[in-house]
Design an enzyme around this catalytic site. Structure first.
Site, short mmCIF file in Angstrom:
data_model
loop_
_atom_site.label_atom_id
_atom_site.label_comp_id
_atom_site.label_asym_id
_atom_site.label_seq_id
_atom_site.Cartn_x
_atom_site.Cartn_y
_atom_site.Cartn_z
N HIS A 139 -3.39 4.26 -2.34
CA HIS A 139 -4.39 3.37 -1.74
C HIS A 139 -5.07 4.06 -0.54
O HIS A 139 -6.26 3.90 -0.33
CB HIS A 139 -3.72 2.09 -1.21
CG HIS A 139 -3.14 1.22 -2.28
ND1 HIS A 139 -1.79 1.12 -2.51
CD2 HIS A 139 -3.73 0.40 -3.18
CE1 HIS A 139 -1.57 0.27 -3.49
NE2 HIS A 139 -2.71 -0.17 -3.92
N LEU A 156 0.82 -1.20 0.00
CA LEU A 156 0.00 0.00 0.00
C LEU A 156 0.86 1.26 0.00
O LEU A 156 1.95 1.29 0.56
CB LEU A 156 -0.93 0.01 1.22
CG LEU A 156 -1.87 -1.19 1.35
CD1 LEU A 156 -2.78 -1.00 2.55
CD2 LEU A 156 -2.69 -1.41 0.08
#
Ligand code: PAF
Length: 278
Positions: free
Chosen positions: A36, A32
Site C-alpha cells: 500500500h 496497510l
C-alpha cells in the site's frame, strides 16, 4: 501526520481548501503494508495532494467470508502512513452508505463472473459499488491501484472510463524477498503454508519462462509447479486478454495477463504478471 477525517462532509470541507490542486486517491481496506505504501508514494509523485481511504467494505464480502475477521488496524495504519498522505478518510458504514441515499449498485457483468468472481459471487459488484461511491465522495483526478488484483484493476478501469474520471494509475506488485506478492492476507498463513506459498510466484516464473513453447505448454508448466506442492490447492492459472478478461487461445499473440489463485489452508493467494505471447 495525515489529517484523519471520518465523514464525507469533512472531506468536502478539506477539498474546498485546495482549489485547483491535483488530487490522487488510494482506496484501501486498511491493514496497510509495504504494498500500500508504494501506492501512496506513487500517488504523491503524480499529484499535489493525496487522500487514502480506509474502509472495510461490507458489500464486497460474501456469506462466510472474512468480513468480521478482516484486520482493523487504524492506529498502525496511520503511523505507517506518517505524512505520506494529506488526508486519511476512515468513514463508518453509514457515512459511505447513508440509509437515505442508497448507492448506485454497479454490476461487474460477465467480466466479474469468472476467476475471483466465480469463487466470490457478488464480490466485484460490491467492490465496484464502493469504488464508484468513493470516487463520488473524494472526486480524485487520479486513483492508484495495485496490479496484484488484476481483475479488480480491469473492472475499475472500465468503471472509470464509463464515468469519464478519474485516471487510473496501476503500480507493479511488491514482492517479498522470495517472490511472494505482498498481501494483507499473507498474515493468515501458517509458517508451513508461508514456506509453501513460494510455489505461487514460481508458477508465474514458469509460465514466463516457457511462453516461447506456446500458451498451453506455458500454462501446463505453471500448473505443474503448483500441483507438485502438496499444501497448494490451485484454483485457476490462466492467461487472459487485457481487453475482455477472457482466456486467450493458442492463436493469441501479444500482451496477455497471467492470473493465478491458489489456496493454502483457508487463505487464498493471488498473483498476476503481464506476459508477452510471441
Ligand atoms: O483492493 C481493495 O482493498 C478493495 O477492493 C478496495 C479497492 C479498497 C475497495 O474496497
Amino acid at each position: 501526520m495525515a489529517e484523519l477525517v471520518t465523514t464525507a462532509a469533512k472531506l468536502d470541507a478539506w477539498r474546498a481548501t485546495i482549489p485547483g490542486k491535483r488530487v490522487a486517491f488510494v482506496p484501501t481496506m486498511g491493514a496497510l503494508h509495504e504494498g500500500h505504501i508504494r501506492l501512496v508514494e506513487r500517488a504523491a509523485e503524480i499529484a499535489d495532494a493525496v487522500v487514502v481511504s480506509i474502509f472495510v467494505n461490507p458489500t464486497q464480502f460474501g456469506k462466510g467470508e472474512d468480513f468480521e475477521r478482516y484486520p482493523r488496524t487504524l492506529e498502525n495504519d496511520l503511523a505507517l502512513l506518517g505524512d505520506l498522505a494529506d488526508v486519511v478518510y476512515a468513514p463508518s458504514v453509514e457515512d459511505v452508505y447513508p440509509p437515505d441515499d442508497p448507492p448506485v449498485v454497479t454490476s461487474a457483468g460477465p467480466a466479474g463472473a469468472g476467476f475471483e468472481g466465480a469463487s466470490r459471487p457478488g464480490h466485484f459488484d460490491g467492490m465496484l459499488t464502493v469504488v464508484n461511491r468513493l470516487f463520488d465522495i473524494v472526486r480524485p483526478d487520479v486513483a492508484v491501484f495495485g496490479q496484484k488484483d488484476a481483475q479488480q484493476v480491469f473492472l475499475v478501469k472500465r468503471l472509470a472510463a464509463e464515468r469519464g474520471s478519474p485516471e487510473i494509475d496501476v503500480v507493479r506488485t511488491v514482492r517479498e524477498d522470495d517472490g511472494l506478492a505482498r498481501s494483507s492476507r499473507n498474515r493468515y498463513l501458517s509458517a508451513e503454508d508461508r514456506a509453501a506459498a513460494v510455489a505461487v510466484p514460481a508458477a508465474v516464473w514458469a509460465v514466463a519462462r516457457d511462453i516461447e513453447a506456446g500458451v498451453s505448454a506455458a500454462l501446463a508448466s505453471g500448473r505443474a509447479v503448483l500441483a507438485s506442492q502438496p499444501l497448494a490447492r490451485l484454483d485457476y492459472l490462466e492467461l487472459v486478454s487485457p481487453t475482455d478478461f477472457t482466456p486467450v487461445g493458442e492463436d493469441f499473440h501479444g500482451v496477455a495477463t497471467l492470473v493465478v489463485a491458489a489456496r493454502f489452508g483457508n487463505t487464498r493467494l493471488l498473483d498476476t504478471e503481464t506476459i508477452t505471447v510471441p
